[in-house]
Motif scaffolding. Structure first.
Motif, PDB file in Angstrom:
ATOM      1  N   ASN B  32       0.750  -1.288  -0.029  1.00  0.00           N
ATOM      2  CA  ASN B  32       0.095   0.160  -0.125  1.00  0.00           C
ATOM      3  C   ASN B  32       0.839   1.121  -0.124  1.00  0.00           C
ATOM      4  OD1 ASN B  32      -2.202  -2.018   0.093  1.00  0.00           O
ATOM      5  ND2 ASN B  32      -3.061  -0.593   2.005  1.00  0.00           N
ATOM      6  N   TYR B  34       1.177   5.583   0.199  1.00  0.00           N
ATOM      7  CA  TYR B  34       0.487   6.871   0.731  1.00  0.00           C
ATOM      8  C   TYR B  34       1.333   8.146   0.540  1.00  0.00           C
ATOM      9  CZ  TYR B  34      -1.226   3.071   3.672  1.00  0.00           C
ATOM     10  OH  TYR B  34      -2.040   1.753   3.987  1.00  0.00           O
ATOM     11  N   TYR B  36       1.256  11.892   2.131  1.00  0.00           N
ATOM     12  CA  TYR B  36       0.924  12.994   3.209  1.00  0.00           C
ATOM     13  C   TYR B  36       1.293  14.174   3.065  1.00  0.00           C
ATOM     14  CZ  TYR B  36      -0.311   8.612   6.098  1.00  0.00           C
ATOM     15  OH  TYR B  36      -0.848   7.479   6.568  1.00  0.00           O
ATOM     16  N   GLN B  38       2.355  17.587   5.502  1.00  0.00           N
ATOM     17  CA  GLN B  38       2.434  18.309   6.892  1.00  0.00           C
ATOM     18  C   GLN B  38       2.771  19.695   6.628  1.00  0.00           C
ATOM     19  OE1 GLN B  38       5.732  16.193   8.912  1.00  0.00           O
ATOM     20  NE2 GLN B  38       4.707  16.529  10.895  1.00  0.00           N
ATOM     21  N   ARG B  42       0.418  21.669  11.916  1.00  0.00           N
ATOM     22  CA  ARG B  42      -0.960  21.074  11.448  1.00  0.00           C
ATOM     23  C   ARG B  42      -0.917  19.663  11.354  1.00  0.00           C
ATOM     24  NH1 ARG B  42      -4.046  24.473   7.094  1.00  0.00           N
ATOM     25  NH2 ARG B  42      -5.640  23.192   7.900  1.00  0.00           N
ATOM     26  N   GLY B  43       0.024  19.080  11.808  1.00  0.00           N
ATOM     27  CA  GLY B  43      -0.134  17.641  11.892  1.00  0.00           C
ATOM     28  C   GLY B  43       0.093  16.754  10.614  1.00  0.00           C
ATOM     29  N   LEU B  44      -0.500  15.616  10.292  1.00  0.00           N
ATOM     30  CA  LEU B  44      -0.258  14.910   9.188  1.00  0.00           C
ATOM     31  C   LEU B  44      -1.496  14.617   8.651  1.00  0.00           C
ATOM     32  CD1 LEU B  44       2.487  13.658   8.476  1.00  0.00           C
ATOM     33  CD2 LEU B  44       1.818  11.424   9.440  1.00  0.00           C
ATOM     34  N   LEU B  46      -3.387  12.732   5.277  1.00  0.00           N
ATOM     35  CA  LEU B  46      -3.372  11.933   4.331  1.00  0.00           C
ATOM     36  C   LEU B  46      -3.964  12.502   2.949  1.00  0.00           C
ATOM     37  CD1 LEU B  46      -2.908   9.035   3.346  1.00  0.00           C
ATOM     38  CD2 LEU B  46      -5.032   8.432   4.113  1.00  0.00           C
ATOM     39  N   TYR B  49      -4.048   7.594  -1.259  1.00  0.00           N
ATOM     40  CA  TYR B  49      -3.490   6.151  -0.902  1.00  0.00           C
ATOM     41  C   TYR B  49      -3.734   5.101  -2.152  1.00  0.00           C
ATOM     42  CZ  TYR B  49      -7.697   4.075   1.044  1.00  0.00           C
ATOM     43  OH  TYR B  49      -8.867   3.501   1.160  1.00  0.00           O
ATOM     44  N   GLU B  59      -8.227  11.561  -0.584  1.00  0.00           N
ATOM     45  CA  GLU B  59      -8.821  11.724   0.630  1.00  0.00           C
ATOM     46  C   GLU B  59      -9.407  13.130   0.857  1.00  0.00           C
ATOM     47  OE1 GLU B  59      -8.915   9.374   3.578  1.00  0.00           O
ATOM     48  OE2 GLU B  59      -8.958   8.253   1.741  1.00  0.00           O
ATOM     49  N   PHE B  88       5.550  20.046   3.718  1.00  0.00           N
ATOM     50  CA  PHE B  88       6.464  18.785   3.924  1.00  0.00           C
ATOM     51  C   PHE B  88       5.657  17.802   3.248  1.00  0.00           C
ATOM     52  CE2 PHE B  88      10.339  16.993   4.745  1.00  0.00           C
ATOM     53  CZ  PHE B  88      10.212  15.893   5.958  1.00  0.00           C
ATOM     54  N   LEU B  90       5.316  13.842   2.692  1.00  0.00           N
ATOM     55  CA  LEU B  90       5.807  12.384   2.896  1.00  0.00           C
ATOM     56  C   LEU B  90       5.171  11.186   2.366  1.00  0.00           C
ATOM     57  CD1 LEU B  90       5.945  13.229   6.713  1.00  0.00           C
ATOM     58  CD2 LEU B  90       7.945  12.685   5.253  1.00  0.00           C
ATOM     59  N   GLY B  98      -2.685  -2.664   4.728  1.00  0.00           N
ATOM     60  CA  GLY B  98      -2.674  -1.348   5.380  1.00  0.00           C
ATOM     61  C   GLY B  98      -3.031  -1.152   6.794  1.00  0.00           C
ATOM     62  N   GLN B 102       3.530   1.764   9.156  1.00  0.00           N
ATOM     63  CA  GLN B 102       3.554   2.387   7.817  1.00  0.00           C
ATOM     64  C   GLN B 102       5.003   2.880   8.098  1.00  0.00           C
ATOM     65  OE1 GLN B 102       1.052   5.503   6.478  1.00  0.00           O
ATOM     66  NE2 GLN B 102      -0.878   4.175   6.678  1.00  0.00           N
ATOM     67  N   PHE B 104       8.001   5.412   6.508  1.00  0.00           N
ATOM     68  CA  PHE B 104       8.178   6.696   5.882  1.00  0.00           C
ATOM     69  C   PHE B 104       9.450   7.030   5.094  1.00  0.00           C
ATOM     70  CE2 PHE B 104       4.319   8.812   7.201  1.00  0.00           C
ATOM     71  CZ  PHE B 104       3.661   7.918   8.190  1.00  0.00           C
TER      72      PHE B 104
END
Lengths: 113, 113
Positions: B32, B34, B36, B38, B42-44, B46, B49, B59, B88, B90, B98, B102, B104
């Motif tokens: 699988n 993905y 992402y 960042q 503000r976090g990660l 998605l 995928y 998503e 950023f 990733l 899945g 994961q 990275f």
């Protein structure tokens, strides 16, 4: 829908103090839980995970987390932190057949001398 | 052993220009994959995928698209970049449908000016 809540966006602590980073997830029948760590300008690395079995899981560098099904929590703890533990920590959850994980917004751990 | 590569490591692009970020995986089959993003503080998030060649799930609605021309290659593209595309990026891969860990890549820092 899957959701993960990291209750603290920033956690400052002094070196050698204990720390707890909190994580709650939305309830489901079967979950897999993860903590990842991210150092500046790098990708995420797995710290520890719970898939099944013992509800207490440990990492090689002294972190541990406990899966609490009744409270839908997976808090990360370390009894004595080092300067090198300074990083961003992400909690993640995946559900059977979901094909993906859902990440929390992250907690920045800053360890001060 | 399994490895994941991303390039370029950093990129500065003007608004309205096209984008192509590449991710390749070695040492595993049928992963699988993905993408992402960042953003600062503000976090990660998605973005896309993929569970197989040519199979892409989006998503969030956005200015970006993804493609998987080969089993272990995942490409993130845009025809015209916006300022809000800065961040950023990733790439990650996973196994077991899945639901497990994961892995990275090192990430790409994109700045849109």
């Amino acid at each position: 829908a899957q959701s993960v809540t990291q209750l603290d966006s920033q956690v400052p602590v002094f070196e050698e103090a204990p720390v707890e980073l909190r994580c709650n997830y939305s309830s489901s029948v079967s979950v897999y839980l993860f903590w990842y760590v991210q150092y500046p300008n790098q990708g995420l690395q797995l710290l520890l995970k719970y898939l099944s079995g013992s509800t207490l899981v440990e990492s090689i560098n002294g972190f541990e987390a406990e899966f609490n099904k009744s409270q839908t929590s997976f808090h990360l703890r370390k009894p004595s932190v080092h300067i090198s533990d300074t990083a961003e920590y992400f909690c993640a959850v995946s559900y059977t057949n979901a094909g993906k994980s859902t990440f929390g917004d992250g907690t920045t751990l800053t360890v001060k001398p | 052993s399994q490895t994941i590569h991303q390039w370029p490591a950093t990129l500065v692009q003007p608004v309205g220009s096209p984008l192509s970020l590449e991710c390749t995986v070695e040492g595993t089959s049928n992963p699988n994959l993905y993408w992402y993003r960042q953003a600062a503080g503000r976090g990660l998030q998605l973005l896309f995928y993929s569970v197989g060649i040519g199979q892409i799930s989006s998503e969030v609605p956005q200015n970006l698209s993804a493609s998987r021309p080969q089993d272990r290659q995942f490409i993130l593209s845009s025809k015209k970049l916006l300022l809000s595309d800065s961040g950023f990026y990733l790439c990650a891969f996973g196994r077991r449908g899945g639901t497990d860990t994961q892995y990275f890549g090192p990430g790409t820092r994109l700045t849109v000016l």
